[in-house]
Design an enzyme around this catalytic site. Structure first.
Site, PDB file in Angstrom:
ATOM      1  N   LYS A  37     -13.182  25.320  21.290  1.00  0.00           N
ATOM      2  CA  LYS A  37     -14.295  24.589  21.687  1.00  0.00           C
ATOM      3  C   LYS A  37     -15.529  25.387  20.910  1.00  0.00           C
ATOM      4  O   LYS A  37     -16.453  26.181  21.805  1.00  0.00           O
ATOM      5  CB  LYS A  37     -14.717  24.411  23.274  1.00  0.00           C
ATOM      6  CG  LYS A  37     -15.891  23.676  23.488  1.00  0.00           C
ATOM      7  CD  LYS A  37     -15.629  22.083  23.230  1.00  0.00           C
ATOM      8  CE  LYS A  37     -17.106  21.373  23.385  1.00  0.00           C
ATOM      9  NZ  LYS A  37     -17.319  20.111  22.766  1.00  0.00           N
TER      10      LYS A  37
ATOM     11  N   TYR B 110      -8.540  30.609  34.182  1.00  0.00           N
ATOM     12  CA  TYR B 110      -7.478  30.509  35.548  1.00  0.00           C
ATOM     13  C   TYR B 110      -7.051  31.891  35.807  1.00  0.00           C
ATOM     14  O   TYR B 110      -6.862  32.016  37.326  1.00  0.00           O
ATOM     15  CB  TYR B 110      -6.088  29.810  35.079  1.00  0.00           C
ATOM     16  CG  TYR B 110      -6.163  28.429  34.919  1.00  0.00           C
ATOM     17  CD1 TYR B 110      -7.327  27.641  35.033  1.00  0.00           C
ATOM     18  CD2 TYR B 110      -5.087  27.623  34.617  1.00  0.00           C
ATOM     19  CE1 TYR B 110      -7.453  26.333  34.896  1.00  0.00           C
ATOM     20  CE2 TYR B 110      -5.020  26.337  34.050  1.00  0.00           C
ATOM     21  CZ  TYR B 110      -6.405  25.629  34.233  1.00  0.00           C
ATOM     22  OH  TYR B 110      -6.284  24.221  34.169  1.00  0.00           O
TER      23      TYR B 110
ATOM     24  N   ASP C 289      -3.542  23.326  29.428  1.00  0.00           N
ATOM     25  CA  ASP C 289      -2.640  22.738  30.924  1.00  0.00           C
ATOM     26  C   ASP C 289      -3.288  21.127  30.663  1.00  0.00           C
ATOM     27  O   ASP C 289      -2.383  20.292  30.839  1.00  0.00           O
ATOM     28  CB  ASP C 289      -3.773  23.100  31.874  1.00  0.00           C
ATOM     29  CG  ASP C 289      -2.852  22.754  33.189  1.00  0.00           C
ATOM     30  OD1 ASP C 289      -2.082  21.988  33.309  1.00  0.00           O
ATOM     31  OD2 ASP C 289      -3.740  23.076  34.197  1.00  0.00           O
TER      32      ASP C 289
END
Ligand code: NAD
Length: 355
Positions: A190, A140, A246
């Protein structure tokens, strides 16, 4: 003790729910012998109307002079169209988080006992987890680009970057918060695909050595999305990077019922924390005494616990909310069929009476 609290009432239902929480804070002061001085801070759409900017000069300085900041919500259709960042309410939200160095977003997902029937899951009714989301790094905040290539035409890219220092500070927060709860941390990444996640995991594993009293596990984000709806009761503190957090925190909020019940906190090192409900300014019900004040009142409870070190006071507020819900009182958003709803003011009165 005397505490200074900045109140950002904001737009829409913001003034109603912050007003409700301020009454509860004052009642806590009377009950536990503290004084709370409130400073009103103008931010959001109402600030655009009054000063031409959603984040007037001096906002951060005023907040820094307080022990904590309580925010309702900002924004609404009236201010949704400007392309000038100064005239967009969400600019104010990003600016205050950045200026106060609020890098950790705490989103509890608690299924309040009286609200078990609102949980869409069949089996797991014992949900009490805390998502700790990294708030100021990752994709972001990375470099964005839009460009033409010869072979593939138009392309866009968003860069995801994390430094060791950024991972370490959010990791430490998660371990320390786990020590206040049931001492379990789940780190979500991940790492089978992303290099940022491999660094994330390395840093977390280094921290495990320092917090050997805390049980730790790694979970891949895709698996976490599944486990959150299959067995949410098994998690305590869940720490993850900005975008994963988020998405997962919104997923977790849905398994616990209405957004009108869910608080949040954004904290950094030293500076005042920012406490706010997860919902927005709800312009559709603003000014009608229909807003559920509980998310903001529980945000004030988080403020007691995490910024003011008043754990007993926080627990008293949470108990009062649970007692009112157990007695069957409901605002319209959580009333369900056949229950006559009460308004924001009456719900606050009930909570004050319990307190
Ligand atoms: P919203 O959360 O404001 O409303 C979604 C739905 O939930 C609406 O039907 C609303 O009536 C209901 N609702 C929300 N809070 C409630 C409460 N406390 N009690 C009862 N019902 C409640 O989301 P939205 O409609 O997408 O956004 C409205 C405005 O809020 C937009 O301008 C958006 O940008 C802004 N917003 C601000 C924040 C913030 O200040 N942190 C967060 C989200 C959205």
């Amino acid at each position: 003790m005397n505490y200074k609290i900045a109140l950002i009432r904001g737009d829409g239902i913001g003034p109603e729910v912050v007003g409700a929480a301020a009454r509860v804070i004052e009642a806590v002061g009377r009950k536990f012998n503290h004084t709370f001085d409130f400073t009103d801070v103008l931010m959001g759409g109402c600030a655009i109307d009054e000063t031409g900017k959603s984040y007037p000069d001096g906002t951060a300085a005023t907040c820094r002079g307080c022990n904590a900041v309580l925010l309702g919500a900002v924004g609404g259709p009236k201010w949704g169209h400007s392309t000038d960042p100064d005239k967009r309410p969400e600019t104010a939200l990003l600016s205050i988080r950045k200026d106060l160095g609020l890098y950790a977003n705490l989103r509890p997902a608690v299924l309040r006992p009286a609200m078990a029937s609102a949980c869409p899951l069949k089996n797991d009714k014992d949900i009490d987890l805390l998502i700790v989301r990294e708030l100021t790094g990752g994709v972001y905040f990375g470099k964005r680009d839009r460009y033409m290539t010869e072979d593939r035409g138009e392309e866009a890219s968003d860069l995801m970057a994390y430094s060791v220092q950024e991972i370490e500070r959010i990791g430490r927060r998660a371990f320390e918060l786990a020590r206040l709860r049931s001492k379990r941390v789940t780190s979500v990444d991940k790492a089978n695909v992303l290099e940022t996640s491999r660094l994330w995991r390395e840093v977390m594993h280094r921290l495990v050595g320092e917090y050997s009293d805390v049980t730790y596990e790694d979970v891949l984000v895709d698996s976490m999305a599944m486990q959150l709806v299959r067995d949410p009761g098994r998690f305590d503190v869940v720490v993850t990077e900005n975008m994963f957090g988020d998405i997962l925190s919104d997923e977790a909020s849905q398994i616990t019922g209405s957004i009108g019940l869910l608080p949040s906190a954004s904290i950094g090192d030293g500076a005042p924390g920012l406490y706010e409900p997860i919902h927005g300014s709800a312009p559709d019900i603003a000014g009608q005494d229909k807003a559920n004040p509980i998310a903001t009142i529980l945000s004030a409870a988080m403020m007691f616990r995490y910024s003011l070190d008043l754990a007993q006071e926080a627990a008293a507020v949470e108990r009062a909310v649970d007692a009112v819900l157990a007695a069957g009182w409901r605002t319209a958003d959580i009333a369900g069929d056949g229950v006559f709803p009460i308004g924001c003011v009456e719900m606050t009165d009930k909570i004050l009476a319990e307190l």
